[in-house]
Design a protein around this motif. Structure first.
Motif, PDB file in Angstrom:
ATOM      1  N   VAL A  17       0.822  -1.213   0.000  1.00 29.25           N
ATOM      2  CA  VAL A  17       0.000   0.000   0.000  1.00 29.25           C
ATOM      3  C   VAL A  17       0.854   1.260   0.000  1.00 29.25           C
ATOM      4  N   PHE A  18       0.278   2.314  -0.548  1.00 29.91           N
ATOM      5  CA  PHE A  18       0.815   3.672  -0.479  1.00 29.91           C
ATOM      6  C   PHE A  18      -0.112   4.418   0.465  1.00 29.91           C
ATOM      7  N   LEU A  19       0.416   4.988   1.527  1.00 29.95           N
ATOM      8  CA  LEU A  19      -0.393   5.696   2.508  1.00 29.95           C
ATOM      9  C   LEU A  19      -0.349   7.195   2.217  1.00 29.95           C
ATOM     10  N   CYS A  20      -1.432   7.692   1.666  1.00 28.02           N
ATOM     11  CA  CYS A  20      -1.591   9.126   1.389  1.00 28.02           C
ATOM     12  C   CYS A  20      -2.189   9.771   2.640  1.00 28.02           C
ATOM     13  N   HIS A  21      -1.576  10.848   3.097  1.00 25.52           N
ATOM     14  CA  HIS A  21      -2.032  11.514   4.316  1.00 25.52           C
ATOM     15  C   HIS A  21      -1.601  12.963   4.285  1.00 25.52           C
ATOM     16  N   ALA A  22      -2.184  13.760   5.148  1.00 26.80           N
ATOM     17  CA  ALA A  22      -1.775  15.157   5.301  1.00 26.80           C
ATOM     18  C   ALA A  22      -0.499  15.223   6.126  1.00 26.80           C
ATOM     19  N   TRP A  23       0.344  16.164   5.809  1.00 24.21           N
ATOM     20  CA  TRP A  23       1.595  16.364   6.541  1.00 24.21           C
ATOM     21  C   TRP A  23       1.325  16.478   8.037  1.00 24.21           C
ATOM     22  N   ASP A  24       0.240  17.178   8.406  1.00 22.69           N
ATOM     23  CA  ASP A  24      -0.098  17.392   9.811  1.00 22.69           C
ATOM     24  C   ASP A  24      -0.374  16.085  10.560  1.00 22.69           C
ATOM     25  N   ASP A  25      -0.746  15.032   9.843  1.00 23.70           N
ATOM     26  CA  ASP A  25      -1.116  13.753  10.464  1.00 23.70           C
ATOM     27  C   ASP A  25       0.041  12.757  10.537  1.00 23.70           C
ATOM     28  N   VAL A  73      -6.049   6.401   1.355  1.00 29.78           N
ATOM     29  CA  VAL A  73      -6.079   7.829   1.652  1.00 29.78           C
ATOM     30  C   VAL A  73      -6.669   8.005   3.039  1.00 29.78           C
ATOM     31  N   LEU A  74      -5.865   8.494   3.964  1.00 30.44           N
ATOM     32  CA  LEU A  74      -6.334   8.781   5.310  1.00 30.44           C
ATOM     33  C   LEU A  74      -6.971  10.167   5.281  1.00 30.44           C
ATOM     34  N   VAL A  75      -8.284  10.183   5.285  1.00 27.35           N
ATOM     35  CA  VAL A  75      -9.045  11.424   5.154  1.00 27.35           C
ATOM     36  C   VAL A  75      -9.313  11.988   6.539  1.00 27.35           C
ATOM     37  N   THR A  76      -8.668  13.099   6.833  1.00 26.81           N
ATOM     38  CA  THR A  76      -8.818  13.805   8.108  1.00 26.81           C
ATOM     39  C   THR A  76      -9.161  15.261   7.795  1.00 26.81           C
ATOM     40  N   GLY A  87      -2.262  21.298  -2.451  1.00 29.89           N
ATOM     41  CA  GLY A  87      -0.894  21.005  -2.056  1.00 29.89           C
ATOM     42  C   GLY A  87      -0.461  19.632  -2.540  1.00 29.89           C
ATOM     43  N   ILE A  88       0.554  19.080  -1.894  1.00 30.32           N
ATOM     44  CA  ILE A  88       1.104  17.780  -2.281  1.00 30.32           C
ATOM     45  C   ILE A  88       0.065  16.675  -2.126  1.00 30.32           C
ATOM     46  N   ALA A  89      -0.738  16.721  -1.064  1.00 39.07           N
ATOM     47  CA  ALA A  89      -1.768  15.698  -0.864  1.00 39.07           C
ATOM     48  C   ALA A  89      -2.733  15.678  -2.040  1.00 39.07           C
TER      49      ALA A  89
END
Length: 147
Positions: A17-25, A73-76, A87-89
């Protein structure tokens, strides 16, 4: 989803898996999900451990996307803000949406909020931590990607 994953399984040297997330998380929910998945034997591309110091972030992300079987995609709330600000996300999400290998994980927000920012991602079948604990979600993801 399982059929598409199995098709990519024959490609050598891919992460599960590729874990897509916000930098803040990256040190909170994203790290927790990464750790839970790895504890279940899932190989995860996670920027916190896979981008070498001094490397070009976007190039490393591009390589990670290409070398992963499925995207999570970790949606927060932080990710929704990042996607809205392009942004990058948002770039990661665009690349993942182009493939039919994507699972949204909604955490501390709702699918309604997600659909306001990304109707395409919000239309995907996924999981929510409002309905089950992150450990159970990791178990389901591990089951999906285990060959």
């Amino acid at each position: 989803m399982r059929e598409n994953f199995e098709k990519r399984a024959s490609v050598p040297d891919l992460r599960d898996v590729f874990l897509c997330h916000a930098w803040d998380d990256r040190k909170g929910a994203a790290k927790d999900l990464n750790d839970l998945l790895e504890s279940r034997g899932v190989s995860v591309w996670f920027s916190e451990k896979d981008v070498p110091l001094g490397a070009t972030l976007l190039r490393e992300i591009d390589k990670g996307l290409a070398r992963s079987r499925v995207g999570i995609v970790l949606v927060t709330p932080a990710l929704l803000r990042r996607v809205a600000s392009e942004g990058i996300a948002e770039k990661e999400l665009s690349a993942l949406l182009a493939r039919d290998l994507l699972v949204p994980i909604v955490h501390d927000t709702t699918y309604e909020a997600l659909r306001e920012v990304s109707p395409l991602l919000g239309s995907r079948s996924g999981l929510s931590t409002a309905e089950e604990p992150m450990a159970d979600i990791a178990a389901k993801l591990a089951e999906l990607v285990t060959l």
